[in-house]
Motif scaffolding. Sequence first.
Motif, PDB file in Angstrom:
ATOM      1  N   GLU A  70       8.074  -5.432  -9.739  1.00 25.12           N
ATOM      2  CA  GLU A  70       9.329  -4.709  -8.763  1.00 25.12           C
ATOM      3  C   GLU A  70       8.426  -4.857  -7.614  1.00 25.12           C
ATOM      4  O   GLU A  70       9.160  -3.917  -6.285  1.00 25.12           O
ATOM      5  N   ILE A  71       7.251  -4.767  -7.464  1.00 26.13           N
ATOM      6  CA  ILE A  71       6.992  -5.077  -5.749  1.00 26.13           C
ATOM      7  C   ILE A  71       7.312  -5.956  -5.405  1.00 26.13           C
ATOM      8  O   ILE A  71       7.756  -5.978  -4.120  1.00 26.13           O
TER       9      ILE A  71
ATOM     10  N   ILE B  13      -5.769  -2.813  -8.007  1.00 23.15           N
ATOM     11  CA  ILE B  13      -5.030  -1.356  -6.932  1.00 23.15           C
ATOM     12  C   ILE B  13      -3.292  -1.728  -7.899  1.00 23.15           C
ATOM     13  O   ILE B  13      -3.024  -0.579  -7.688  1.00 23.15           O
ATOM     14  N   GLN B  14      -3.272  -2.747  -7.905  1.00 22.10           N
ATOM     15  CA  GLN B  14      -1.646  -2.494  -8.733  1.00 22.10           C
ATOM     16  C   GLN B  14      -2.171  -2.848  -9.958  1.00 22.10           C
ATOM     17  O   GLN B  14      -3.081  -4.012 -10.397  1.00 22.10           O
TER      18      GLN B  14
ATOM     19  N   PRO C  40       0.158 -14.326  -3.344  1.00 17.37           N
ATOM     20  CA  PRO C  40      -0.923 -13.794  -3.629  1.00 17.37           C
ATOM     21  C   PRO C  40      -1.468 -12.786  -2.592  1.00 17.37           C
ATOM     22  O   PRO C  40      -2.542 -12.519  -3.445  1.00 17.37           O
ATOM     23  N   ILE C  41      -0.408 -12.197  -2.516  1.00 16.98           N
ATOM     24  CA  ILE C  41      -0.885 -10.580  -2.272  1.00 16.98           C
ATOM     25  C   ILE C  41      -0.863  -9.628  -2.931  1.00 16.98           C
ATOM     26  O   ILE C  41      -1.982  -8.851  -3.429  1.00 16.98           O
ATOM     27  N   ILE C  42       0.422  -9.841  -3.997  1.00 13.55           N
ATOM     28  CA  ILE C  42       0.531  -9.023  -5.293  1.00 13.55           C
ATOM     29  C   ILE C  42      -1.044  -9.404  -5.936  1.00 13.55           C
ATOM     30  O   ILE C  42      -1.387  -8.230  -6.290  1.00 13.55           O
ATOM     31  N   GLU C  43      -1.637 -10.632  -5.972  1.00 16.83           N
ATOM     32  CA  GLU C  43      -2.549 -11.129  -7.315  1.00 16.83           C
ATOM     33  C   GLU C  43      -3.806 -10.732  -6.726  1.00 16.83           C
ATOM     34  O   GLU C  43      -4.730 -10.398  -7.518  1.00 16.83           O
ATOM     35  N   GLU C  44      -3.522 -10.666  -5.353  1.00 17.71           N
ATOM     36  CA  GLU C  44      -5.094  -9.902  -4.813  1.00 17.71           C
ATOM     37  C   GLU C  44      -4.894  -8.524  -5.635  1.00 17.71           C
ATOM     38  O   GLU C  44      -6.227  -8.262  -5.311  1.00 17.71           O
ATOM     39  N   PHE C  45      -4.271  -7.573  -5.376  1.00 11.73           N
ATOM     40  CA  PHE C  45      -4.259  -6.357  -5.588  1.00 11.73           C
ATOM     41  C   PHE C  45      -4.225  -6.315  -7.149  1.00 11.73           C
ATOM     42  O   PHE C  45      -5.258  -4.842  -7.200  1.00 11.73           O
TER      43      PHE C  45
ATOM     44  N   THR D 156       0.481  -1.111   0.474  1.00 10.10           N
ATOM     45  CA  THR D 156      -0.004  -0.201  -0.138  1.00 10.10           C
ATOM     46  C   THR D 156       1.364   1.843   0.385  1.00 10.10           C
ATOM     47  O   THR D 156       0.654   2.123  -0.996  1.00 10.10           O
ATOM     48  N   ARG D 157       1.936   1.093   0.561  1.00  6.27           N
ATOM     49  CA  ARG D 157       2.808   2.880   0.830  1.00  6.27           C
ATOM     50  C   ARG D 157       3.627   3.054  -0.721  1.00  6.27           C
ATOM     51  O   ARG D 157       3.564   3.930  -0.967  1.00  6.27           O
TER      52      ARG D 157
END
Length: 149
Positions: A26-27, A53-54, A43-48, A14-15
Amino acid sequence: MAENNRNNIIDAITRMLARREHSAAEIGRKLLQKGFEEQEYAPIIEEFTEANIQSDTRYAEAKVRSAVAKGSGPRKLQAELAQHDIDEHTLQLAIREIEPDWYALACRVREKKFGLSEPDDFKQAQKQKQFLQYRGFLQSHIQFAMGRE
């Protein structure tokens, strides 16, 4: 995965995204540097990404705008985006969305560096061509900027 780690990863992503667009790759690299494991953050990047959001497409569009503002050509842009795992299709979509005029940009970049006058001799012409090539312009853009179509 511990709930605390999940919250820390979400907070870190988020930041990152609050400051500017980031590619998913990159994240991932930044989270890996922070000491998180890939199986925790992937999995969290996939959710974003699924929540939009991403977005690698938005990231590519931002990079195209930035490259045009800096006077960089499509080859340099393509190389930079390849380092962030942005595929050719996503790059082409971003270029179509922004619609940069690479020919006019090559002319502006050449004029900014060397002025409006034509090169005096072959050596000076080569220097200008190499400069535009270094900036990532295609041969057709360079020839156009040099006054030959």
